[in-house]
Design a protein around this motif. Structure first.
Motif, PDB file in Angstrom:
ATOM      1  N   ALA A  49       0.659  -1.175   0.040  1.00 14.71           N
ATOM      2  CA  ALA A  49      -0.024  -0.133  -0.136  1.00 14.71           C
ATOM      3  C   ALA A  49       0.731   1.123   0.047  1.00 14.71           C
ATOM      4  N   ASP A  50       2.060   1.245   0.462  1.00 12.40           N
ATOM      5  CA  ASP A  50       3.000   2.386   0.703  1.00 12.40           C
ATOM      6  C   ASP A  50       4.112   1.944  -0.257  1.00 12.40           C
ATOM      7  N   TYR A  51       4.439   3.037  -1.223  1.00  7.34           N
ATOM      8  CA  TYR A  51       5.439   2.830  -1.989  1.00  7.34           C
ATOM      9  C   TYR A  51       6.765   2.666  -1.338  1.00  7.34           C
ATOM     10  N   GLU A  52       7.173   3.254  -0.384  1.00  8.33           N
ATOM     11  CA  GLU A  52       8.493   3.091   0.235  1.00  8.33           C
ATOM     12  C   GLU A  52       8.604   1.617   0.687  1.00  8.33           C
ATOM     13  N   THR A  53       7.821   1.006   1.275  1.00 13.72           N
ATOM     14  CA  THR A  53       7.687  -0.533   1.805  1.00 13.72           C
ATOM     15  C   THR A  53       7.126  -1.481   0.920  1.00 13.72           C
ATOM     16  N   ALA A  54       6.667  -1.200  -0.482  1.00 17.51           N
ATOM     17  CA  ALA A  54       6.288  -2.089  -1.372  1.00 17.51           C
ATOM     18  C   ALA A  54       7.498  -3.010  -1.692  1.00 17.51           C
ATOM     19  N   VAL A  55       6.996  -4.375  -2.123  1.00 14.75           N
ATOM     20  CA  VAL A  55       8.039  -5.248  -2.592  1.00 14.75           C
ATOM     21  C   VAL A  55       7.778  -5.547  -3.814  1.00 14.75           C
ATOM     22  N   GLU A  56       8.958  -5.532  -4.674  1.00 17.71           N
ATOM     23  CA  GLU A  56       8.940  -5.861  -6.106  1.00 17.71           C
ATOM     24  C   GLU A  56       8.682  -7.437  -6.231  1.00 17.71           C
ATOM     25  N   ILE A  57       7.569  -7.752  -6.897  1.00 17.03           N
ATOM     26  CA  ILE A  57       7.178  -9.182  -7.009  1.00 17.03           C
ATOM     27  C   ILE A  57       7.457  -9.728  -8.615  1.00 17.03           C
ATOM     28  N   ASP A  58       7.650  -8.684  -9.622  1.00 16.03           N
ATOM     29  CA  ASP A  58       7.485  -9.223 -11.148  1.00 16.03           C
ATOM     30  C   ASP A  58       8.306  -8.072 -11.826  1.00 16.03           C
ATOM     31  N   ARG A  59       8.578  -8.397 -12.997  1.00 13.64           N
ATOM     32  CA  ARG A  59       8.963  -7.483 -14.158  1.00 13.64           C
ATOM     33  C   ARG A  59       8.391  -8.293 -15.412  1.00 13.64           C
ATOM     34  N   ALA A  60       7.665  -7.315 -16.352  1.00  9.73           N
ATOM     35  CA  ALA A  60       7.069  -7.811 -17.484  1.00  9.73           C
ATOM     36  C   ALA A  60       7.450  -6.547 -18.538  1.00  9.73           C
ATOM     37  N   ILE A  61       7.370  -7.228 -19.766  1.00  6.76           N
ATOM     38  CA  ILE A  61       7.399  -6.420 -20.939  1.00  6.76           C
ATOM     39  C   ILE A  61       6.118  -5.668 -21.121  1.00  6.76           C
ATOM     40  N   ARG A  62       5.016  -6.069 -20.936  1.00  4.87           N
ATOM     41  CA  ARG A  62       3.460  -5.732 -21.248  1.00  4.87           C
ATOM     42  C   ARG A  62       3.175  -5.149 -19.801  1.00  4.87           C
ATOM     43  N   PHE A  63       2.401  -3.973 -20.029  1.00  3.42           N
ATOM     44  CA  PHE A  63       1.603  -3.443 -18.691  1.00  3.42           C
ATOM     45  C   PHE A  63       0.710  -4.462 -18.131  1.00  3.42           C
TER      46      PHE A  63
END
Length: 73
Positions: A49-63
């Protein structure tokens, strides 16, 4: 109504808001559940919910792929 119906209802209520030129907030109802950062050509999915504590879960080419990752599909 069972939990599957509840999950479907939540997904239908999902929406996206552009926060900056390269950042989007992902919401379900009135609750922010994550973000998508655009780092061309990648879309970085973050959950939290908060950008500073958000966790990266994936990277993708498409939105839409990044959005599905945030939504848990």
């Amino acid at each position: 109504m069972g939990s599957a119906g509840s999950e479907t209802s939540e997904l239908r209520r999902a929406w996206v808001e552009q926060l900056t030129a390269d950042r989007f907030g992902v919401f379900v109802g009135d609750r922010r559940i994550g973000f998508i950062d655009v780092d061309w050509p990648l879309h970085v999915a973050l959950r939290g919910a908060d950008y500073e504590t958000a966790v990266e879960i994936d990277r993708a080419i498409r939105f839409d792929q990044a959005l599905r990752a945030v939504l848990g599909d």
